[in-house]
Design a protein around this motif. Structure first.
Motif, mmCIF file in Angstrom:
data_model
loop_
_atom_site.group_PDB
_atom_site.id
_atom_site.type_symbol
_atom_site.label_atom_id
_atom_site.label_comp_id
_atom_site.label_asym_id
_atom_site.label_seq_id
_atom_site.Cartn_x
_atom_site.Cartn_y
_atom_site.Cartn_z
ATOM 1 N N LYS A 168 -2.452 1.342 -8.476
ATOM 2 C CA LYS A 168 -1.848 2.440 -9.218
ATOM 3 C C LYS A 168 -2.918 3.418 -9.706
ATOM 4 O O LYS A 168 -4.093 3.075 -9.838
ATOM 5 N N ARG A 169 -2.515 4.635 -9.982
ATOM 6 C CA ARG A 169 -3.372 5.675 -10.524
ATOM 7 C C ARG A 169 -3.229 5.706 -12.049
ATOM 8 O O ARG A 169 -2.526 4.873 -12.634
ATOM 9 N N ASP A 170 -3.888 6.673 -12.690
ATOM 10 C CA ASP A 170 -3.666 6.863 -14.117
ATOM 11 C C ASP A 170 -2.231 7.326 -14.354
ATOM 12 O O ASP A 170 -1.537 7.763 -13.423
ATOM 13 N N LEU A 212 1.057 -0.043 -18.576
ATOM 14 C CA LEU A 212 0.836 -1.438 -18.948
ATOM 15 C C LEU A 212 0.988 -2.430 -17.797
ATOM 16 O O LEU A 212 0.353 -3.488 -17.805
ATOM 17 N N LEU A 213 1.823 -2.128 -16.813
ATOM 18 C CA LEU A 213 2.127 -3.103 -15.768
ATOM 19 C C LEU A 213 0.952 -3.299 -14.792
ATOM 20 O O LEU A 213 0.220 -2.353 -14.490
ATOM 21 N N PHE A 253 8.337 6.097 -12.012
ATOM 22 C CA PHE A 253 8.456 5.883 -13.456
ATOM 23 C C PHE A 253 8.590 7.191 -14.235
ATOM 24 O O PHE A 253 9.435 7.307 -15.121
ATOM 25 N N ALA A 254 7.729 8.146 -13.944
ATOM 26 C CA ALA A 254 7.621 9.333 -14.783
ATOM 27 C C ALA A 254 7.743 10.595 -13.937
ATOM 28 O O ALA A 254 7.554 10.576 -12.722
ATOM 29 N N ASP A 298 0.846 -1.194 0.000
ATOM 30 C CA ASP A 298 0.000 0.000 0.000
ATOM 31 C C ASP A 298 0.879 1.241 0.000
ATOM 32 O O ASP A 298 1.816 1.349 0.803
ATOM 33 N N CYS A 299 0.571 2.171 -0.879
ATOM 34 C CA CYS A 299 1.410 3.355 -1.039
ATOM 35 C C CYS A 299 0.609 4.389 -1.818
ATOM 36 O O CYS A 299 -0.298 4.043 -2.586
ATOM 37 N N ASP A 300 0.921 5.652 -1.632
ATOM 38 C CA ASP A 300 0.318 6.713 -2.418
ATOM 39 C C ASP A 300 0.507 6.397 -3.906
ATOM 40 O O ASP A 300 1.638 6.257 -4.370
#
Length: 254
Positions: A224-226, A218-219, A133-134, A123-125
């Motif tokens: 995860k968010r958008d 893709l992962l 990643f970005a 669990d994480c923000d």
């Protein structure tokens, strides 16, 4: 002997994969929960990216170690591509560079995810997971975020184009990204991150942001968010503009 397009492709692919593996890895180590490096901060991230560039340049020496579409386009704009031994100057070679850089960035991001898989499962923000990643701005303003990326990338490409062998009068006489050049470029990226990276996270490389952002999309990362595609054009357009400006200014100065 002229470097073949296949050699360019493999060299840039492996070099960029090395860079992104180490870069995404250091951000994951800092931001994700329960890692050994959790919370160690911005300067560790800067060092990780800088040394990642150093390693990537060493791996990709056969292709001139661009690792970055903004560097490729900056060299072309400067006219210095003729001084990179064995590298053809044409549309096909330019396309090969850029495709290999994006694919290499994707491979590096996947390998970093595999390394930290169990930590991504925690669990994480969701924004922190994306942030491994970005890039994303601290204050979202597309115009000024783009300006930040232009300035940071200009510094990167301009200084790269200043590198010259001992005794040469012109910095464009040789784009030397060998061992010492690799260390210098790595320290340059460290400096850019520490000094200019605060507003946007300093992509300064379209492939560095786009490849991992695609991988995040893709992962199968839990929670995860958008992937924030609304911002994704900034770390592409800004660095490309900065690279072209540096390429045009460098011949005048050097």
């Amino acid at each position: 002997m002229e470097t073949t397009l296949g050699t360019i492709f493999l060299s840039e692919l492996l070099g960029t994969a090395t860079l992104i593996l180490l870069g995404v890895g250091v951000v994951a180590n800092t931001l994700l929960p329960k890692t050994k490096g959790h919370g160690t901060g911005w300067l560790l991230i800067n060092w990780g990216w800088g040394l990642g560039v150093f390693a990537g340049v060493l791996v990709a020496f056969k292709s001139g170690a661009h690792l970055n579409p903004a560097v490729t386009i900056g060299i072309l704009a400067s006219g210095a591509s003729e001084y990179v031994p064995g590298i053809p100057t044409n549309f096909a070679a330019t396309a090969i560079y850029m495709v290999a850089q994006v694919l290499g960035a994707m491979i590096g991001a996947v390998l970093a995810w595999m390394t930290y898989k169990k930590h991504y499962d925690e669990d994480c923000d969701p924004s922190l997971k994306l942030g491994t990643f970005a890039t994303a701005p601290e204050i979202r303003n597309p115009l000024w975020n783009t300006v930040s990326e232009i300035i940071g990338t200009f510094v990167l490409v301009f200084v790269v184009l200043s590198i010259a062998p001992a005794g040469e009068a012109s910095g464009l006489a040789k784009v030397d990204l060998g061992w010492l050049g690799a260390l210098g470029v790595g320290l340059l990226v460290l400096s850019i991150g520490a000094s200019l990276g605060g507003p946007t996270g300093y992509a300064i490389n379209p492939a560095r942001d786009l490849g991992p952002r695609i991988v995040h999309q893709l992962l199968p990362i839990p929670g995860k968010r958008d992937s924030d595609w609304g911002y994704s054009w900034v770390p592409i357009v800004g660095p490309m503009i900065g690279g072209v400006i540096a390429g045009l200014v460098a011949p005048i100065v050097f």
